[in-house]
Design an enzyme around this catalytic site. Structure first.
Site, PDB file in Angstrom:
ATOM      1  N   LYS A  89       0.860  -1.187   0.000  1.00 17.69           N
ATOM      2  CA  LYS A  89       0.000   0.000   0.000  1.00 17.69           C
ATOM      3  C   LYS A  89       0.894   1.234   0.000  1.00 17.69           C
ATOM      4  O   LYS A  89       1.677   1.454   0.921  1.00 17.69           O
ATOM      5  CB  LYS A  89      -0.901  -0.018   1.242  1.00 17.69           C
ATOM      6  CG  LYS A  89      -1.803   1.207   1.353  1.00 17.69           C
ATOM      7  CD  LYS A  89      -2.752   1.089   2.524  1.00 17.69           C
ATOM      8  CE  LYS A  89      -3.606   2.335   2.656  1.00 17.69           C
ATOM      9  NZ  LYS A  89      -4.553   2.243   3.769  1.00 17.69           N
TER      10      LYS A  89
ATOM     11  N   LYS B  50      -2.172  -1.506  -3.885  1.00 17.64           N
ATOM     12  CA  LYS B  50      -3.027  -0.329  -3.794  1.00 17.64           C
ATOM     13  C   LYS B  50      -2.179   0.922  -3.842  1.00 17.64           C
ATOM     14  O   LYS B  50      -1.169   0.982  -3.139  1.00 17.64           O
ATOM     15  CB  LYS B  50      -3.783  -0.403  -2.465  1.00 17.64           C
ATOM     16  CG  LYS B  50      -4.690   0.761  -2.169  1.00 17.64           C
ATOM     17  CD  LYS B  50      -5.262   0.588  -0.798  1.00 17.64           C
ATOM     18  CE  LYS B  50      -6.039   1.845  -0.464  1.00 17.64           C
ATOM     19  NZ  LYS B  50      -6.393   1.929   0.912  1.00 17.64           N
TER      20      LYS B  50
HETATM   21  C1  PBG Z   1      -7.427   3.274   5.735  1.00 18.67           C
HETATM   22  C2  PBG Z   1      -7.727   3.124   4.311  1.00 18.67           C
HETATM   23  C3  PBG Z   1      -7.539   4.069   3.299  1.00 18.67           C
HETATM   24  C4  PBG Z   1      -8.086   3.543   2.159  1.00 18.67           C
HETATM   25  C5  PBG Z   1      -8.547   2.279   2.456  1.00 18.67           C
HETATM   26  N1  PBG Z   1      -8.301   2.025   3.801  1.00 18.67           N
HETATM   27  C6  PBG Z   1      -7.047   5.453   3.345  1.00 18.67           C
HETATM   28  C7  PBG Z   1      -5.713   5.817   3.772  1.00 18.67           C
HETATM   29  O1  PBG Z   1      -4.827   4.993   3.945  1.00 18.67           O
HETATM   30  O2  PBG Z   1      -5.558   6.995   3.961  1.00 18.67           O
HETATM   31  C8  PBG Z   1      -8.154   4.260   0.838  1.00 18.67           C
HETATM   32  C9  PBG Z   1      -9.249   3.844  -0.065  1.00 18.67           C
HETATM   33  C10 PBG Z   1      -9.568   4.820  -1.131  1.00 18.67           C
HETATM   34  O3  PBG Z   1      -8.917   5.856  -1.325  1.00 18.67           O
HETATM   35  O4  PBG Z   1     -10.543   4.535  -1.839  1.00 18.67           O
HETATM   36  N2  PBG Z   1      -6.332   2.718   6.264  1.00 18.67           N
END
Ligand code: PBG
Length: 323
Positions: free
Chosen positions: A196, A249
């Site tokens: 991520k 992601k």
């Molecule tokens: C939280 C999380 C995030 C997303 C999914 N889980 C946001 C972040 O890390 O700030 C992002 C999903 C999206 O942007 O659609 N941990």
């Protein structure tokens, strides 16, 4: 060898029937997962300004979306929660009466066969908006992993079919696996947000989930987008710790990582087409700059072509309706 004029690539592009016959990449509704946002209250269906077509819904309304997901044959839904109160440790995240736990029980009662995924994180529930607990101004890894284990167990007890940690703490897959097994929940799979990136494309989500960090940013735990070898290492660690499904992601900025992960690991691979990726297309289409449906197909197919088996996307219901 047999080049032009013998080889004419356009021959197989001439009609829709020919193009259909040689289409290499396919998308079916069961490969799509729809992210939903649960909030307290009744009869609430609040539009998210930064994410056209996405809503914060109370449980009664969320159940309607879950029924729609089931009708459309989607692969599943993934739940995010908006708590009644935020605090230093994000305690509603692991409360038996927390919003996601209540939503999970209601969805399972109404549509027992729909696959239900719980996003496991603290950022929506902490008053500082970080994905873990703060110790001396920093996100404390091991204390956060302990709490994430509690989140996963309470969600699994409430009925989620898969837990999906999105926090990027080290060792959290192993910690969650251990916590689940100790609670007699050895049957529950883990889908880890393994690679991520710290991405600008999460911007609209943070409005939807109310999870913008109140100080600093997430770069001390989310990855640098520049590092592909490190991404493979992150995924390998999660697989070794017991992740059943791994995720990359965001999706479109990471197509190369999706491809490499598909080649290097045997695990089912998910990719998250995140809020900013969706919002760009929606807003450009609203302004007449591009055709929304074509852009949607093009991006979803590209993510599939790169190697993703599963796609999390806000387009899920819309795409499934057209399939
Ligand atoms: C939280 C999380 C995030 C997303 C999914 N889980 C946001 C972040 O890390 O700030 C992002 C999903 C999206 O942007 O659609 N941990």
């Amino acid at each position: 060898m047999s080049q032009f004029p013998v080889r004419r690539m356009r021959r197989l592009r001439r009609t829709a029937a020919l193009r259909r016959l040689v289409q290499e990449t396919h998308l079916v509704p069961s490969q799509l997962v729809w992210p939903l946002f649960a909030c307290h209250g009744e009869g609430v269906r609040r539009a998210v300004g930064a994410l056209p077509g996405v809503f914060q819904t109370s449980i009664d309304e969320l159940v309607k979306d879950a029924e729609r997901a089931q009708r459309l044959g989607l692969g599943g839904i993934i739940l995010f929660g908006l708590p009644a109160m935020k605090d230093g440790t994000g305690s509603e995240a692991y409360d038996e009466q927390g919003i996601v736990q209540q939503a999970a029980r209601a969805v399972k009662r109404a549509v027992p066969d729909l696959l239900l995924i719980g996003d496991v994180c603290l950022c929506e529930y902490t008053d500082h908006g970080h994905c873990g607990v703060i110790q001396d101004g920093e996100v404390d890894n091991d204390a956060s992993v302990y709490l994430l284990g509690k989140v996963a167990v309470s969600q699994a007890r409430a009925g989620v079919d898969i837990v999906a940690p999105s926090d990027m703490m080290d060792g959290r897959v192993a910690g969650i696996r251990k916590a689940l097994d100790a609670a007699g929940l050895g049957r529950v799979p883990i889908m880890s947000y393994a690679a991520k990136m710290a991405s600008a494309f999460y911007g609209p989500f943070r409005e939807a989930a109310g999870s913008t960090p109140q100080f600093g940013d997430r770069q001390s735990y989310q990855m640098q987008g520049t590092n592909a070898d490190e991404a493979m290492k992150e995924i390998r660690l999660d697989v070794q710790e017991g992740a059943d499904i791994v995720m990359v992601k965001p999706a479109l900025p990471c197509l190369d990582l999706i491809r490499r992960a598909k080649q290097e690991f045997g695990s089912p691979l998910a990719a998250y087409q995140v809020s900013g990726e969706y919002a760009m297309i929606r807003v450009a289409a609203e302004r007449g700059m591009l055709d929304e449906q074509r852009a949607m197909w093009e991006t979803l197919q590209a993510i599939r072509r790169a190697g993703a088996d599963i796609i999390l996307s806000y387009f899920a219901p819309c795409a499934a309706e057209l399939l």
